[in-house]
Design a protein around this motif. Structure first.
Motif, PDB file in Angstrom:
ATOM      1  N   VAL A  45       0.864  -1.183   0.000  1.00  0.00           N
ATOM      2  CA  VAL A  45       0.000   0.000   0.000  1.00  0.00           C
ATOM      3  C   VAL A  45       0.895   1.225   0.000  1.00  0.00           C
ATOM      4  CG1 VAL A  45      -1.694   1.341   1.306  1.00  0.00           C
ATOM      5  CG2 VAL A  45      -1.928  -1.141   1.135  1.00  0.00           C
ATOM      6  N   ILE A  46       0.659   2.113  -0.956  1.00  0.00           N
ATOM      7  CA  ILE A  46       1.466   3.330  -1.068  1.00  0.00           C
ATOM      8  C   ILE A  46       0.571   4.554  -0.849  1.00  0.00           C
ATOM      9  CG2 ILE A  46       3.143   2.296  -2.642  1.00  0.00           C
ATOM     10  CD1 ILE A  46       1.732   3.926  -4.880  1.00  0.00           C
ATOM     11  N   VAL A  47       1.194   5.638  -0.405  1.00  0.00           N
ATOM     12  CA  VAL A  47       0.485   6.894  -0.217  1.00  0.00           C
ATOM     13  C   VAL A  47       0.601   7.684  -1.511  1.00  0.00           C
ATOM     14  CG1 VAL A  47       0.348   9.012   1.131  1.00  0.00           C
ATOM     15  CG2 VAL A  47       1.013   6.872   2.240  1.00  0.00           C
ATOM     16  N   GLU A  48      -0.535   7.988  -2.123  1.00  0.00           N
ATOM     17  CA  GLU A  48      -0.533   8.742  -3.383  1.00  0.00           C
ATOM     18  C   GLU A  48      -0.408  10.234  -3.151  1.00  0.00           C
ATOM     19  OE1 GLU A  48      -4.119   7.377  -5.427  1.00  0.00           O
ATOM     20  OE2 GLU A  48      -2.761   6.445  -6.882  1.00  0.00           O
ATOM     21  N   GLY A  49      -0.987  10.718  -2.063  1.00  0.00           N
ATOM     22  CA  GLY A  49      -0.915  12.145  -1.797  1.00  0.00           C
ATOM     23  C   GLY A  49      -1.832  12.527  -0.661  1.00  0.00           C
ATOM     24  N   ALA A  50      -1.719  13.791  -0.245  1.00  0.00           N
ATOM     25  CA  ALA A  50      -2.542  14.309   0.840  1.00  0.00           C
ATOM     26  C   ALA A  50      -2.866  15.764   0.574  1.00  0.00           C
ATOM     27  CB  ALA A  50      -1.816  14.165   2.173  1.00  0.00           C
ATOM     28  N   LYS A  51      -4.028  16.195   1.073  1.00  0.00           N
ATOM     29  CA  LYS A  51      -4.398  17.602   0.953  1.00  0.00           C
ATOM     30  C   LYS A  51      -5.200  18.015   2.178  1.00  0.00           C
ATOM     31  CE  LYS A  51      -8.564  16.781  -1.736  1.00  0.00           C
ATOM     32  NZ  LYS A  51      -9.317  17.069  -2.939  1.00  0.00           N
ATOM     33  N   LEU A  52      -5.088  19.285   2.524  1.00  0.00           N
ATOM     34  CA  LEU A  52      -5.809  19.861   3.651  1.00  0.00           C
ATOM     35  C   LEU A  52      -6.849  20.801   3.074  1.00  0.00           C
ATOM     36  CD1 LEU A  52      -6.026  20.145   6.729  1.00  0.00           C
ATOM     37  CD2 LEU A  52      -4.366  21.999   6.581  1.00  0.00           C
ATOM     38  N   GLU A  53      -8.118  20.510   3.366  1.00  0.00           N
ATOM     39  CA  GLU A  53      -9.195  21.291   2.778  1.00  0.00           C
ATOM     40  C   GLU A  53     -10.345  21.402   3.767  1.00  0.00           C
ATOM     41  OE1 GLU A  53     -11.902  19.895  -0.693  1.00  0.00           O
ATOM     42  OE2 GLU A  53     -10.131  20.816  -1.588  1.00  0.00           O
ATOM     43  N   ASN A  54     -10.713  22.638   4.108  1.00  0.00           N
ATOM     44  CA  ASN A  54     -11.836  22.904   5.013  1.00  0.00           C
ATOM     45  C   ASN A  54     -11.720  22.171   6.345  1.00  0.00           C
ATOM     46  OD1 ASN A  54     -13.055  24.514   3.022  1.00  0.00           O
ATOM     47  ND2 ASN A  54     -14.079  22.755   2.125  1.00  0.00           N
ATOM     48  N   GLY A  55     -10.526  22.127   6.918  1.00  0.00           N
ATOM     49  CA  GLY A  55     -10.329  21.492   8.211  1.00  0.00           C
ATOM     50  C   GLY A  55     -10.254  19.980   8.168  1.00  0.00           C
ATOM     51  N   LEU A  56     -10.210  19.395   6.968  1.00  0.00           N
ATOM     52  CA  LEU A  56     -10.106  17.947   6.809  1.00  0.00           C
ATOM     53  C   LEU A  56      -8.811  17.602   6.095  1.00  0.00           C
ATOM     54  CD1 LEU A  56     -13.741  17.103   5.633  1.00  0.00           C
ATOM     55  CD2 LEU A  56     -12.784  16.818   7.925  1.00  0.00           C
ATOM     56  N   LEU A  57      -8.058  16.685   6.671  1.00  0.00           N
ATOM     57  CA  LEU A  57      -6.850  16.177   6.037  1.00  0.00           C
ATOM     58  C   LEU A  57      -7.238  14.915   5.284  1.00  0.00           C
ATOM     59  CD1 LEU A  57      -3.757  16.270   5.648  1.00  0.00           C
ATOM     60  CD2 LEU A  57      -3.573  14.887   7.730  1.00  0.00           C
ATOM     61  N   VAL A  58      -7.075  14.934   3.964  1.00  0.00           N
ATOM     62  CA  VAL A  58      -7.461  13.803   3.114  1.00  0.00           C
ATOM     63  C   VAL A  58      -6.195  13.144   2.591  1.00  0.00           C
ATOM     64  CG1 VAL A  58      -8.723  13.106   1.051  1.00  0.00           C
ATOM     65  CG2 VAL A  58      -9.595  14.972   2.460  1.00  0.00           C
ATOM     66  N   ILE A  59      -6.059  11.839   2.866  1.00  0.00           N
ATOM     67  CA  ILE A  59      -4.882  11.080   2.440  1.00  0.00           C
ATOM     68  C   ILE A  59      -5.359   9.970   1.515  1.00  0.00           C
ATOM     69  CG2 ILE A  59      -2.907   9.703   3.180  1.00  0.00           C
ATOM     70  CD1 ILE A  59      -3.270  11.051   5.972  1.00  0.00           C
ATOM     71  N   ASN A  60      -4.838   9.940   0.296  1.00  0.00           N
ATOM     72  CA  ASN A  60      -5.214   8.919  -0.680  1.00  0.00           C
ATOM     73  C   ASN A  60      -4.171   7.808  -0.707  1.00  0.00           C
ATOM     74  OD1 ASN A  60      -7.649  10.125  -1.691  1.00  0.00           O
ATOM     75  ND2 ASN A  60      -6.345  11.657  -2.642  1.00  0.00           N
ATOM     76  N   LEU A  61      -4.647   6.573  -0.672  1.00  0.00           N
ATOM     77  CA  LEU A  61      -3.786   5.393  -0.659  1.00  0.00           C
ATOM     78  C   LEU A  61      -4.166   4.480  -1.819  1.00  0.00           C
ATOM     79  CD1 LEU A  61      -4.352   4.657   3.117  1.00  0.00           C
ATOM     80  CD2 LEU A  61      -2.340   5.741   2.163  1.00  0.00           C
ATOM     81  N   ARG A  62      -3.189   3.710  -2.276  1.00  0.00           N
ATOM     82  CA  ARG A  62      -3.436   2.747  -3.353  1.00  0.00           C
ATOM     83  C   ARG A  62      -2.613   1.499  -3.086  1.00  0.00           C
ATOM     84  NH1 ARG A  62      -0.535   2.821  -7.899  1.00  0.00           N
ATOM     85  NH2 ARG A  62      -0.094   5.011  -7.598  1.00  0.00           N
ATOM     86  N   LYS A  63      -3.222   0.358  -3.352  1.00  0.00           N
ATOM     87  CA  LYS A  63      -2.510  -0.906  -3.214  1.00  0.00           C
ATOM     88  C   LYS A  63      -1.948  -1.285  -4.573  1.00  0.00           C
ATOM     89  CE  LYS A  63      -2.849  -5.474  -1.271  1.00  0.00           C
ATOM     90  NZ  LYS A  63      -3.660  -6.405  -0.509  1.00  0.00           N
ATOM     91  N   GLU A  64      -0.619  -1.393  -4.643  1.00  0.00           N
ATOM     92  CA  GLU A  64       0.083  -1.744  -5.878  1.00  0.00           C
ATOM     93  C   GLU A  64       0.807  -3.060  -5.671  1.00  0.00           C
ATOM     94  OE1 GLU A  64       2.925   1.023  -7.362  1.00  0.00           O
ATOM     95  OE2 GLU A  64       1.413   2.288  -8.257  1.00  0.00           O
ATOM     96  N   VAL A  65       0.196  -4.141  -6.131  1.00  0.00           N
ATOM     97  CA  VAL A  65       0.822  -5.447  -5.994  1.00  0.00           C
ATOM     98  C   VAL A  65       1.775  -5.643  -7.171  1.00  0.00           C
ATOM     99  CG1 VAL A  65       0.398  -7.924  -5.865  1.00  0.00           C
ATOM    100  CG2 VAL A  65      -1.224  -6.338  -4.844  1.00  0.00           C
ATOM    101  N   PRO A  66       3.048  -5.953  -6.915  1.00  0.00           N
ATOM    102  CA  PRO A  66       3.993  -6.169  -8.015  1.00  0.00           C
ATOM    103  C   PRO A  66       3.539  -7.319  -8.917  1.00  0.00           C
ATOM    104  CG  PRO A  66       5.141  -6.078  -5.905  1.00  0.00           C
ATOM    105  CD  PRO A  66       3.676  -6.098  -5.608  1.00  0.00           C
ATOM    106  N   GLU A  67       3.913  -7.229 -10.167  1.00  0.00           N
ATOM    107  CA  GLU A  67       3.482  -8.219 -11.161  1.00  0.00           C
ATOM    108  C   GLU A  67       3.837  -9.643 -10.748  1.00  0.00           C
ATOM    109  OE1 GLU A  67       1.126  -8.830 -14.182  1.00  0.00           O
ATOM    110  OE2 GLU A  67       1.697  -6.789 -13.653  1.00  0.00           O
ATOM    111  N   GLU A  68       5.028  -9.826 -10.177  1.00  0.00           N
ATOM    112  CA  GLU A  68       5.451 -11.180  -9.797  1.00  0.00           C
ATOM    113  C   GLU A  68       4.662 -11.721  -8.601  1.00  0.00           C
ATOM    114  OE1 GLU A  68       8.272  -8.230  -7.930  1.00  0.00           O
ATOM    115  OE2 GLU A  68       7.656  -8.610  -9.977  1.00  0.00           O
ATOM    116  N   MET A  69       3.946 -10.848  -7.887  1.00  0.00           N
ATOM    117  CA  MET A  69       3.158 -11.285  -6.734  1.00  0.00           C
ATOM    118  C   MET A  69       1.699 -11.553  -7.092  1.00  0.00           C
ATOM    119  SD  MET A  69       5.247 -10.900  -3.901  1.00  0.00           S
ATOM    120  CE  MET A  69       4.071 -10.832  -2.617  1.00  0.00           C
TER     121      MET A  69
END
Length: 153
Positions: free
Chosen positions: A104-128
Motif C-alpha cells: 500500500v502506497i500513499v498517493e498524496g494528501a491535501k488539507l481542505e476545510n479542516g479535513l486532512l485527506v490522504i489517498n492510498l493505493r494498493k500496488e501489488v507487483p506483477e510477480e506477486m
C-alpha cells in the motif's frame, strides 16, 4: 474492559503470520479516539483516510509513511500572546497511526476545510499477482525426438 486473548495455539500451527497476531494484540491498545477519522474504500485498490484536523495549519501537520505504517502528527505552535477566555476547539497535539497492508502506497494528501485527506493505493507487483499454471498430462507432453542416426538403423 480489556480482554486479553492467548494466541499461542496459533503460533504453534502457523508460519509467517506473526505480524497478524501482533496487530490483533495491539488493536485494543489504541484507545485514543481523537481526532476523528474516516476510512473509505473508493475503488478496487484505492482507499481514502479523512481526518478532522480543524484548527491545524498545513505546517503544523506531518505525515510519515514507514514500513507498513502511516503516521500522522499534529502539533500546534503555541502563541503566548493569545489569552483564551474560552477554548472549545481541541487543538492538543496528536499522533494517529494506521497499520498498512503490504504494497500500500500513499498517493498524496491535501488539507481542505479542516479535513486532512490522504489517498492510498494498493500496488501489488506483477510477480506477486496470481497466475494460472498449466497442468501437463501425457497427451500434452511433446513427443520425444529420435536421433537421426537411430532412424537409419
Amino acid at each position: 474492559m480489556r480482554t486479553s486473548f492467548d494466541f499461542s495455539p496459533f503460533y504453534r500451527s502457523s508460519i509467517g503470520f506473526d505480524r497478524i497476531f501482533d496487530l490483533l494484540e495491539n488493536a485494543s491498545l489504541d484507545a485514543e479516539n481523537w481526532p476523528p477519522y474516516n476510512i473509505v474504500k473508493i475503488g478496487e485498490d484505492a482507499y481514502r483516510i479523512t481526518i478532522a484536523v480543524a484548527g491545524f495549519a498545513e505546517d503544523e501537520l506531518t505525515i510519515t509513511h514507514e514500513a507498513n505504517m502511516l503516521v500522522v502528527n499534529g502539533a500546534k505552535s503555541e502563541d503566548e500572546e493569545e489569552r483564551y477566555l474560552h477554548q472549545g476547539l481541541a487543538v492538543r497535539p496528536f499522533v494517529r497511526r494506521f497499520e498498512l497492508a503490504d504494497h500500500v502506497i500513499v498517493e498524496g494528501a491535501k488539507l481542505e476545510n479542516g479535513l486532512l485527506v490522504i489517498n492510498l493505493r494498493k500496488e501489488v507487483p506483477e510477480e506477486m499477482k496470481p497466475r494460472r499454471i498449466a497442468i501437463e498430462t501425457e497427451m500434452t507432453k511433446p513427443a520425444s525426438k529420435q536421433i537421426e542416426g537411430e532412424k537409419a538403423a
